[in-house]
Design a protein around this motif. Sequence first.
Motif, PDB file in Angstrom:
ATOM      1  N   GLU A 182      35.717  -0.867  -9.916  1.00 27.89           N
ATOM      2  CA  GLU A 182      34.325  -0.547 -10.369  1.00 27.89           C
ATOM      3  C   GLU A 182      33.970   0.129  -9.341  1.00 27.89           C
ATOM      4  OE1 GLU A 182      33.187  -2.795 -13.608  1.00 27.89           O
ATOM      5  OE2 GLU A 182      33.725  -2.125 -15.405  1.00 27.89           O
ATOM      6  N   GLU A 183      33.789  -1.104  -8.229  1.00 31.16           N
ATOM      7  CA  GLU A 183      32.707  -1.455  -7.184  1.00 31.16           C
ATOM      8  C   GLU A 183      32.960  -0.078  -6.010  1.00 31.16           C
ATOM      9  OE1 GLU A 183      29.562  -2.446  -4.488  1.00 31.16           O
ATOM     10  OE2 GLU A 183      29.677  -3.154  -7.053  1.00 31.16           O
ATOM     11  N   TYR A 184      34.034  -0.192  -5.917  1.00 32.11           N
ATOM     12  CA  TYR A 184      35.037   0.914  -4.921  1.00 32.11           C
ATOM     13  C   TYR A 184      34.298   2.521  -5.243  1.00 32.11           C
ATOM     14  CZ  TYR A 184      37.859   3.347  -1.709  1.00 32.11           C
ATOM     15  OH  TYR A 184      38.389   4.423  -0.855  1.00 32.11           O
ATOM     16  N   ASN A 185      34.482   2.270  -6.922  1.00 34.09           N
ATOM     17  CA  ASN A 185      34.074   4.022  -7.603  1.00 34.09           C
ATOM     18  C   ASN A 185      32.999   4.200  -7.156  1.00 34.09           C
ATOM     19  OD1 ASN A 185      36.619   4.962  -7.799  1.00 34.09           O
ATOM     20  ND2 ASN A 185      37.193   4.228  -9.897  1.00 34.09           N
ATOM     21  N   ARG A 186      31.976   2.815  -7.562  1.00 35.97           N
ATOM     22  CA  ARG A 186      30.457   3.082  -7.293  1.00 35.97           C
ATOM     23  C   ARG A 186      30.026   3.637  -5.873  1.00 35.97           C
ATOM     24  NH1 ARG A 186      26.471   0.038  -5.586  1.00 35.97           N
ATOM     25  NH2 ARG A 186      26.956  -1.082  -4.529  1.00 35.97           N
ATOM     26  N   ASP A 187      30.733   2.661  -4.949  1.00 35.85           N
ATOM     27  CA  ASP A 187      30.250   2.889  -3.506  1.00 35.85           C
ATOM     28  C   ASP A 187      31.626   3.006  -2.594  1.00 35.85           C
ATOM     29  OD1 ASP A 187      29.604   3.666  -0.865  1.00 35.85           O
ATOM     30  OD2 ASP A 187      28.179   1.729  -0.759  1.00 35.85           O
ATOM     31  N   TYR A 188      32.502   3.550  -2.423  1.00 28.96           N
ATOM     32  CA  TYR A 188      33.595   3.271  -1.559  1.00 28.96           C
ATOM     33  C   TYR A 188      32.832   2.462  -0.335  1.00 28.96           C
ATOM     34  CZ  TYR A 188      32.795   7.388   1.320  1.00 28.96           C
ATOM     35  OH  TYR A 188      32.660   8.877   2.101  1.00 28.96           O
ATOM     36  N   ALA A 189      32.514   2.191   0.337  1.00 32.65           N
ATOM     37  CA  ALA A 189      31.910   2.447   1.503  1.00 32.65           C
ATOM     38  C   ALA A 189      31.214  -0.038   1.895  1.00 32.65           C
ATOM     39  CB  ALA A 189      31.088   2.813   2.452  1.00 32.65           C
ATOM     40  N   SER A 190      31.225   0.133  -0.154  1.00 36.57           N
ATOM     41  CA  SER A 190      30.417  -1.193  -0.083  1.00 36.57           C
ATOM     42  C   SER A 190      30.925  -2.568   0.972  1.00 36.57           C
ATOM     43  CB  SER A 190      31.325  -1.140  -1.857  1.00 36.57           C
ATOM     44  OG  SER A 190      30.296  -2.736  -2.382  1.00 36.57           O
ATOM     45  N   ASP A 191      29.662  -3.423   1.100  1.00 34.80           N
ATOM     46  CA  ASP A 191      30.175  -4.353   1.937  1.00 34.80           C
ATOM     47  C   ASP A 191      30.953  -5.269   0.504  1.00 34.80           C
ATOM     48  OD1 ASP A 191      29.121  -2.824   3.772  1.00 34.80           O
ATOM     49  OD2 ASP A 191      26.746  -4.166   3.426  1.00 34.80           O
TER      50      ASP A 191
END
Length: 403
Positions: free
Chosen positions: A213-222
């Motif tokens: 879910e985090e990857y699909n929200r922002d694939y560059a997320s820290d």
Amino acid sequence: MKKSVFPKIIYYLFTFALGLLLAFTLPYYFMFYEVPLDDMERYLTERQYDKAMELVGGYFNRVPVFQRDFDYGGGIVLFEAVTPVYNSGEKDDETKDEAKLHKVYGGFIYGLKGAYNVSGEDNNRTKLVVTDLSGLHHTIDLLDIDMDGNGVKEDIGSLSQNGFIYLDLDQDTLGTVAALQFYDASGAVFMQIDALDLKYEETFFTDINEFFEEYNRDYASDKLKDLDKAFREKNENYAISSFGDTQKKADKKAAVVVVVYFVVIYIIADFLVGRHYIIRFFKWVYSKTPRGKARALKRAQNKEAFGHDYYSQVTLSLDVSEIEDFSESVQVRYTNTDSELTFELLKENNYTAIERVKAGTYVNAWIDLNRDFAPVDMPENLIVEGYKMSVTIKIIKRKEENV
């Protein structure tokens, strides 16, 4: 610029530019389109299914969720996986490659060389039909190669080259999976696999959900680095895809191709626009062999017997560059058993004379020259050969004590 130089410049500029292009592009081509496919085929043949899955991309569970061998050889293997989503190439598809992930049952149907006929441009009906648990049918296009560029796909690249097809059965499209039907180019069922009960509800999909879910929200997320670590620590069989030594293999293969290319273009250049050093080298090597020496001796004997029966244009010149205001007339003469060869060398002719004489060896060198001057490199015997030849004699001033 000499006319003969221009083709060489064009040839070398073009071939070296192409060589540099190959050096930069071939490693990527082999990395993404050839070496991984060869490795996948090998791993599948060796039944190292997880090794083949490592080359796909994304995350997966090393323990297959389904595997079956076929009676004729080969088989099918599926893994729980999360793989990147790629742009389909359709006009209205705005998907950015690898910016999203989807949950899939990924794997291979393999060992299909010579068994599964999918080639054909006219009315090719190759496809995969997936039946979900509610009985609905979902059609998946398997064809991925348009050989002639006319917009019609007529083959499957990995099948024709390596005998397998990669399957990416995603949850968004299918929901569940109950059966698979593979149709060939004629529309006949090639293979049917029933009794599947795949609902995308295995523990793997639950464990990866937070990262997913985090990857699909922002694939560059820290946050992804920590989430990745936390996910893979949950089970030793949870793995991320890796090319392993595939990159090294691709680089090595590309290097070999580039080196061979440059060797070939040099060989072609030497024959077409060069000085034929390769031919000269092999002639020299041949001349050192017993057979070559025997033929050389035979040619020498033939030349002695028959090689003087022609005329040569002989140009004789004086080099008087070291003498200021040299204005003497000079005569050079040679003889042989048949004739006499005489050159009259005058200032008004730039001390150059041309004579047409019969080929052969002329002896008894003689020069009529003021005693204040002397020749330093006049041939004692003049060997006349070839249809044209040139001889230059340097004239110097004698030292006073030698006069």
